[in-house]
Structure formats: C-alpha cells, structure tokens
Design an enzyme around this catalytic site. Sequence first.
Site, mmCIF file in Angstrom:
data_model
loop_
_atom_site.group_PDB
_atom_site.id
_atom_site.type_symbol
_atom_site.label_atom_id
_atom_site.label_comp_id
_atom_site.label_asym_id
_atom_site.label_seq_id
_atom_site.Cartn_x
_atom_site.Cartn_y
_atom_site.Cartn_z
ATOM 1 N N LYS A 90 0.828 -1.218 0.000
ATOM 2 C CA LYS A 90 0.000 0.000 0.000
ATOM 3 C C LYS A 90 0.861 1.267 0.000
ATOM 4 O O LYS A 90 0.667 2.165 -0.808
ATOM 5 C CB LYS A 90 -0.930 0.024 1.236
ATOM 6 C CG LYS A 90 -1.824 -1.203 1.371
ATOM 7 C CD LYS A 90 -2.709 -1.128 2.590
ATOM 8 C CE LYS A 90 -1.988 -1.127 3.926
ATOM 9 N NZ LYS A 90 -1.300 -2.398 4.262
ATOM 10 N N ARG B 84 -10.043 0.828 8.433
ATOM 11 C CA ARG B 84 -9.571 -0.494 8.830
ATOM 12 C C ARG B 84 -10.608 -1.256 9.633
ATOM 13 O O ARG B 84 -10.346 -2.382 10.044
ATOM 14 C CB ARG B 84 -8.341 -0.317 9.716
ATOM 15 C CG ARG B 84 -7.039 -0.756 9.080
ATOM 16 C CD ARG B 84 -5.971 -0.422 10.075
ATOM 17 N NE ARG B 84 -4.774 -1.143 9.909
ATOM 18 C CZ ARG B 84 -3.698 -0.669 9.285
ATOM 19 N NH1 ARG B 84 -3.721 0.503 8.708
ATOM 20 N NH2 ARG B 84 -2.607 -1.370 9.238
ATOM 21 N N ARG C 37 11.909 -4.980 5.388
ATOM 22 C CA ARG C 37 11.727 -3.565 4.997
ATOM 23 C C ARG C 37 12.559 -2.622 5.866
ATOM 24 O O ARG C 37 12.707 -2.820 7.063
ATOM 25 C CB ARG C 37 10.246 -3.227 5.163
ATOM 26 C CG ARG C 37 9.934 -1.749 5.107
ATOM 27 C CD ARG C 37 8.472 -1.480 5.119
ATOM 28 N NE ARG C 37 7.798 -1.999 6.274
ATOM 29 C CZ ARG C 37 6.481 -2.015 6.413
ATOM 30 N NH1 ARG C 37 5.713 -1.556 5.450
ATOM 31 N NH2 ARG C 37 5.926 -2.496 7.487
ATOM 32 N N ARG D 220 14.511 0.752 10.922
ATOM 33 C CA ARG D 220 13.457 -0.259 10.746
ATOM 34 C C ARG D 220 12.341 0.028 11.740
ATOM 35 O O ARG D 220 12.609 0.556 12.822
ATOM 36 C CB ARG D 220 14.021 -1.669 11.002
ATOM 37 C CG ARG D 220 14.965 -2.090 9.893
ATOM 38 C CD ARG D 220 15.508 -3.494 10.084
ATOM 39 N NE ARG D 220 16.613 -3.699 9.137
ATOM 40 C CZ ARG D 220 16.520 -4.393 8.007
ATOM 41 N NH1 ARG D 220 15.397 -4.998 7.682
ATOM 42 N NH2 ARG D 220 17.562 -4.511 7.202
ATOM 43 N N ARG E 158 -0.689 -8.466 13.385
ATOM 44 C CA ARG E 158 -1.276 -7.481 12.456
ATOM 45 C C ARG E 158 -2.104 -8.179 11.376
ATOM 46 O O ARG E 158 -3.150 -7.687 10.952
ATOM 47 C CB ARG E 158 -0.154 -6.634 11.828
ATOM 48 C CG ARG E 158 0.387 -5.604 12.806
ATOM 49 C CD ARG E 158 1.787 -5.130 12.475
ATOM 50 N NE ARG E 158 1.931 -4.514 11.183
ATOM 51 C CZ ARG E 158 3.114 -4.330 10.570
ATOM 52 N NH1 ARG E 158 4.239 -4.711 11.146
ATOM 53 N NH2 ARG E 158 3.163 -3.753 9.401
HETATM 54 P P1 AP5 Z 1 4.849 -1.619 1.904
HETATM 55 O O1 AP5 Z 1 4.437 -0.857 0.699
HETATM 56 O O2 AP5 Z 1 5.636 -0.878 2.937
HETATM 57 O O3 AP5 Z 1 3.590 -2.369 2.537
HETATM 58 P P2 AP5 Z 1 2.279 -1.786 3.213
HETATM 59 O O4 AP5 Z 1 1.103 -2.463 2.583
HETATM 60 O O5 AP5 Z 1 2.278 -0.290 3.223
HETATM 61 O O6 AP5 Z 1 2.473 -2.417 4.635
HETATM 62 P P3 AP5 Z 1 2.501 -1.793 6.091
HETATM 63 O O7 AP5 Z 1 3.222 -2.805 6.935
HETATM 64 O O8 AP5 Z 1 3.025 -0.404 6.134
HETATM 65 O O9 AP5 Z 1 1.000 -1.811 6.397
HETATM 66 P P4 AP5 Z 1 0.326 -1.867 7.725
HETATM 67 O O10 AP5 Z 1 -1.064 -1.739 7.291
HETATM 68 O O11 AP5 Z 1 0.604 -3.040 8.605
HETATM 69 O O12 AP5 Z 1 1.016 -0.657 8.537
HETATM 70 P P5 AP5 Z 1 0.513 0.805 8.885
HETATM 71 O O13 AP5 Z 1 1.677 1.683 8.905
HETATM 72 O O14 AP5 Z 1 -0.668 1.177 8.054
HETATM 73 O O15 AP5 Z 1 5.679 -2.889 1.426
HETATM 74 C C1 AP5 Z 1 6.331 -3.744 2.375
HETATM 75 C C2 AP5 Z 1 7.695 -4.166 1.829
HETATM 76 O O16 AP5 Z 1 7.508 -5.006 0.712
HETATM 77 C C3 AP5 Z 1 8.568 -2.992 1.358
HETATM 78 O O17 AP5 Z 1 9.896 -3.215 1.776
HETATM 79 C C4 AP5 Z 1 8.478 -3.027 -0.169
HETATM 80 O O18 AP5 Z 1 9.701 -2.654 -0.773
HETATM 81 C C5 AP5 Z 1 8.157 -4.489 -0.454
HETATM 82 N N1 AP5 Z 1 7.215 -4.615 -1.564
HETATM 83 C C6 AP5 Z 1 6.093 -3.868 -1.794
HETATM 84 N N2 AP5 Z 1 5.475 -4.290 -2.908
HETATM 85 C C7 AP5 Z 1 6.205 -5.330 -3.384
HETATM 86 C C8 AP5 Z 1 6.078 -6.193 -4.518
HETATM 87 N N3 AP5 Z 1 5.061 -6.067 -5.398
HETATM 88 N N4 AP5 Z 1 7.010 -7.157 -4.690
HETATM 89 C C9 AP5 Z 1 8.053 -7.313 -3.804
HETATM 90 N N5 AP5 Z 1 8.226 -6.506 -2.727
HETATM 91 C C10 AP5 Z 1 7.320 -5.545 -2.506
HETATM 92 O O19 AP5 Z 1 -0.049 0.590 10.357
HETATM 93 C C11 AP5 Z 1 0.819 0.303 11.442
HETATM 94 C C12 AP5 Z 1 0.010 0.251 12.739
HETATM 95 O O20 AP5 Z 1 -0.628 1.541 12.971
HETATM 96 C C13 AP5 Z 1 -1.160 -0.744 12.753
HETATM 97 O O21 AP5 Z 1 -0.736 -2.042 13.115
HETATM 98 C C14 AP5 Z 1 -2.076 -0.093 13.811
HETATM 99 O O22 AP5 Z 1 -1.605 -0.331 15.114
HETATM 100 C C15 AP5 Z 1 -1.930 1.392 13.525
HETATM 101 N N6 AP5 Z 1 -2.922 1.891 12.553
HETATM 102 C C16 AP5 Z 1 -2.660 2.417 11.318
HETATM 103 N N7 AP5 Z 1 -3.802 2.787 10.710
HETATM 104 C C17 AP5 Z 1 -4.815 2.468 11.579
HETATM 105 C C18 AP5 Z 1 -6.224 2.582 11.499
HETATM 106 N N8 AP5 Z 1 -6.835 3.072 10.397
HETATM 107 N N9 AP5 Z 1 -6.950 2.162 12.561
HETATM 108 C C19 AP5 Z 1 -6.367 1.666 13.667
HETATM 109 N N10 AP5 Z 1 -5.025 1.519 13.800
HETATM 110 C C20 AP5 Z 1 -4.258 1.917 12.759
#
Ligand code: AP5
Length: 216
Positions: free
Chosen positions: A13, A88, A127, A160, A172
Amino acid sequence: MNLILLGPPGAGKGTQAKRLEDKFSIAQLSTGDMLRAEVSSGSELGVTAKKLMEAGELVPDSLVIGIISGRIDDEDCKNGFILDGFPRTEAQAEALDEMLSSKELKLNKVVQLVVDEEALVERVTGRYTCAKCGNGYHDKFQQPSKEGVCDNCGSEEFKRRADDNEETVRTRLRAYHEQTAPIIPYYEAKGLMERVDGMADIEDVTKQLERILEAA
Ligand code: AP5
C-alpha cells in the site's frame, strides 16, 4: 480522484501510494505514518498509540477518525487523496462516508492488493527506510543502487519499524482478517471495489493501478 488502497501488512500500500501520489498529483494519507509521527512527538495520542502499534493491535477508531478528518481538509488534498491504511474497521468505513458527504466529496475507487499471505512476513521483516528522507527499501526486493547509501538523498543512516518483526506481523495479519477484511463486502455493495495482483513486481502493480485510475 479519491481512492482507498486496501490490503494486509506488506501488501504494498505504502510503496504504491507514493508512486501514484507523484504521477496523479494526489496526496498519500497514511494513518500509520500519521500515528508514527504522533509517537515520535510524544503527544498524548502518540503515547496511547505506541503500545498498541508495537503489539500489532489497532488504535481506537475515535483517534484515527479524528486525525484523518482534519487531514482531508489540507490544501494538498484538493486534487484528491489516496487513503493508505484507512479505513480499517466497519466503524471507520462508516465514519469516512459521513466525513466525505459532509465535505461534499466522494470515493472514486477502492482497490484491494491481493497477495499471498506467506510472502508478507518476508516483505515486512525485510523492509527499512532512509532515516533522513524516508525513502523505502527492502533487503531483497528493493535495494539501494549503492549498498548502504540512500538513492534519494545520499544518507547512510537507515531505520526499521518497531512493529516489523515476525511475531507482530502475525498479530497485524490477524487484525486485518478479523477487523479489516469484513469491510470489503461494504465497498463491493457500493460497486467501488477493484482488485490488483499484488504479487506481481512493484513496477507491474503500479501499471495495474494506473490503468484503474485512468479509467475511473
Ligand atoms: P509496503 O508498501 O511498505 O507495505 P504496506 O502495505 O504499506 O504495509 P505496512 O506494513 O506499512 O502496512 P500496515 O497496514 O501493517 O502498517 P501501517 O503503517 O498502516 O511494502 C512492504 C515491503 O515489501 C517494502 O519493503 C516493499 O519494498 C516491499 N514490496 C512492496 N510491494 C512489493 C512487490 N510487489 N514485490 C516485492 N516486494 C514488494 O499501520 C501500522 C500500525 O498503525 C497498525 O498495526 C495499527 O496499530 C496502527 N494503525 C494504522 N492505521 C490504523 C487505522 N486506520 N486504525 C487503527 N489503527 C491503525
């Protein structure tokens, strides 16, 4: 153009939202990034969020809805936005509808990045980002052109995320299945859902998304 990118942790994402942001001049709104900024600032919200995020649990709906609502009014969202990590939960999806209708805005598309769950742990645990400019990398899938040097700003410092370890990723993923995946039928019923193959390489996923946005 207002878009939601939906998918489990590591689906891509954030990677894709950054690419679309430049190409379509729309703002990436990542609730994860906003919450991490609150944690770094040591605000009251950040203190509450920190423990939950490090455990892989969701932060309460009311806190997240509050931060996103204010952000949508900012100047850089006038041309549109990509919601990355929001909504979410069903409560967040309903709150988003109310928020958008009160601002006379609408959603154009909800795109799910469909991925193979076993690949996600490897993606997330490998990552890292540049500590100076935030550019994203991966130990295996997205290395800097010169080892140990950021392509974007030349910094040699990287970091990280505290929640990018295997145990937390599994929590997660559970939160995603239990609380986030149930909103997919909500958007299907509205005729907004599209799906892309998130297992393709990064460039190819971008092309799939561009086609959807160009047709919307
Ligand atoms: P990346 O693009 O970073 O993945 P992502 O989908 O953004 O994953 P996240 O881990 O950031 O999502 P998340 O939803 O768990 O975390 P968030 O910060 O929202 O890609 C990952 C890796 O893979 C990268 O290294 C990339 O290079 C590689 N990659 C990407 N695409 C690829 C491909 N096609 N092929 C190969 N490699 C690839 O949330 C964190 C925390 O915040 C949550 O756990 C929660 O506690 C809180 N939070 C956030 N939003 C909310 C909400 N709306 N409500 C409640 N709590 C929330």
